[in-house]
Design an enzyme around this catalytic site. Structure first.
Site, PDB file in Angstrom:
ATOM      1  CG  ASP A 190      -1.815   1.237   1.278  1.00  0.00           C
ATOM      2  OD1 ASP A 190      -2.581   1.438   0.319  1.00  0.00           O
ATOM      3  OD2 ASP A 190      -1.720   1.999   2.264  1.00  0.00           O
ATOM      4  CD  GLU A 274      -4.997   1.525  -4.152  1.00  0.00           C
ATOM      5  OE1 GLU A 274      -6.162   1.921  -4.186  1.00  0.00           O
ATOM      6  OE2 GLU A 274      -4.236   1.693  -3.177  1.00  0.00           O
ATOM      7  CG  ASP A 355      -1.309   3.319   5.944  1.00  0.00           C
ATOM      8  OD1 ASP A 355      -2.267   3.699   5.243  1.00  0.00           O
ATOM      9  OD2 ASP A 355      -0.554   4.094   6.547  1.00  0.00           O
TER      10      ASP A 355
END
Length: 382
Positions: A190, A274, A355
């Site tokens: 992340d 991502e 996170d």
């Protein structure tokens, strides 16, 4: 697989003058080739690549206005004409949909005031001598700082002068890297601004913030530049100082990203990240921090090294609600402001770090995309 190996070169003052002449001639040929294609297109004529090359190189040397093109190596001029052809081809292929990726605009004319100047040479325009110097046609033998050996004979080389006045030689070589031994580990990442990355195993990678740490020095150099008279030699010196300060920041960021991406590739068989819209985030008030983080450069390095060493990289859809799902029970808790760093799941009562939970969800989603089609298990590893 073709790769680029880049080295610093140190030309003498005389060689710098000859390189400047080569940069200028290549720029003129590139602009002439673009102009010839534009005029032919507007007139409804069709020019082949050979016709354009003859017009801007062979015939141009015989005219009084362009006879000085004969003072540089012909391979430099031919490659400049080929670069213009490729720029036009990419533009038309992009408009017709043949070229994948983002849309490419029409090629633009090069300026002598551009911060970056470059020439490209094929095998008949350069060679590496026995004394480990790089010979460039009609320039001479350039001293090269060999930080590592080339894996094979280079097929071409690009001589570059950047905004800071540094010279580089970028070789194109063919490599045949062996895949790394298989690893049993996989990781979801992340990306963020406070911390550069949080991994699904709980590891937190701090953001180095190279631009923020150098802001004071950059501000002072840019203020000094703004106070110099335009066109003066002192302004030129101040501009080089600003360029060197920015180059130091960019080089530090790139070196750090290379080391981190190499570590992740060596340790993990698959990496899930991502698919962030960096272009959109760079239009917000967080633009400076987004650019300083260098997410796009880091992800690109991970993808390139994964293809090189037999690893897997999966991009999770940017609209996947990684921060809203509970990584334990899968319940969706809804959107949360960035100020919320910890939250408790209403379904199972698990307490999550924002996170770390997002990284675990990215890992699970990436595994489902990669393995579900093969009928394998997609549950999180213990």
């Amino acid at each position: 697989m073709q790769l680029r190996y880049q080295y610093r070169v140190y030309p003498t003052p005389g060689q710098q003058n000859r390189l400047a002449q080569a940069f200028g001639c290549a720029r003129v040929v590139f602009n002439d080739a673009l102009r010839a294609r534009q005029v032919a297109y507007q007139a409804g004529l069709k020019l082949s690549d050979t016709d354009v090359q003859k017009l801007v190189v062979t015939e141009a040397k015989r005219t009084p206005e362009r006879q000085w093109l004969g003072e540089v190596a012909s391979v430099v001029l031919v490659q400049a004409s080929q670069d213009a052809r490729r720029a036009y081809r990419n533009w038309f292929d992009s408009m017709s949909g043949k070229r994948k990726g983002r849309k490419v605009g029409a090629p633009r004319f090069r300026s002598r005031k551009d911060n970056r100047q470059a020439i490209r040479l094929t095998r008949n325009g350069f060679s590496i001598r026995a004394n480990r110097k790089l010979y460039v046609a009609k320039v001479g033998e350039l001293k090269v700082a060999w930080s590592r050996d080339l894996p094979s004979e280079p097929s071409s080389v690009t001589i570059i002068k950047d905004a800071a006045g540094r010279y580089f030689a970028s070789f194109v070589v063919e490599t045949s890297d062996e895949p790394l031994p298989e690893s049993q580990f996989e990781v979801g990442i992340d990306l963020g601004l406070t911390s550069f990355a949080v991994c699904s195993d709980g590891r937190v990678i701090d953001s180095p913030k190279f631009l923020r740490r150098a802001e004071r020095k950059l501000r002072k150099a840019q203020q000094d530049l703004s106070r110099k008279q335009k066109g003066s030699k002192n302004r030129t010196k101040a501009r080089v100082r600003v360029a060197k300060a920015h180059a130091r920041v960019a080089d530090s960021r790139k070196d750090w990203a290379h080391k981190l991406s190499t570590t992740l590739i060596r340790e993990n068989q698959a990496i899930y990240v991502e698919d962030l819209c960096v272009t959109g985030l760079a239009r917000t008030r967080l633009a400076k921090s987004v650019h300083d983080a260098g997410w796009g450069m880091f992800v690109r390095m991970v993808e390139e090294k994964a293809a090189r060493y037999g690893r897997t990289v999966v991009k999770v859809d940017r609209f996947f609600p990684s921060s809203q799902l509970c990584s334990v029970c899968g319940a969706k808790d809804g959107p949360k402001p960035l100020s919320v760093r910890e939250w408790t799941c209403r379904g199972c009562g698990a307490v999550h770090d924002r996170d770390v939970n997002a990284a675990k969800n990215i890992l699970a989603e990436g595994r489902s995309e990669r393995l579900n089609a093969c009928g394998e298990t997609v549950s999180l590893p213990a």
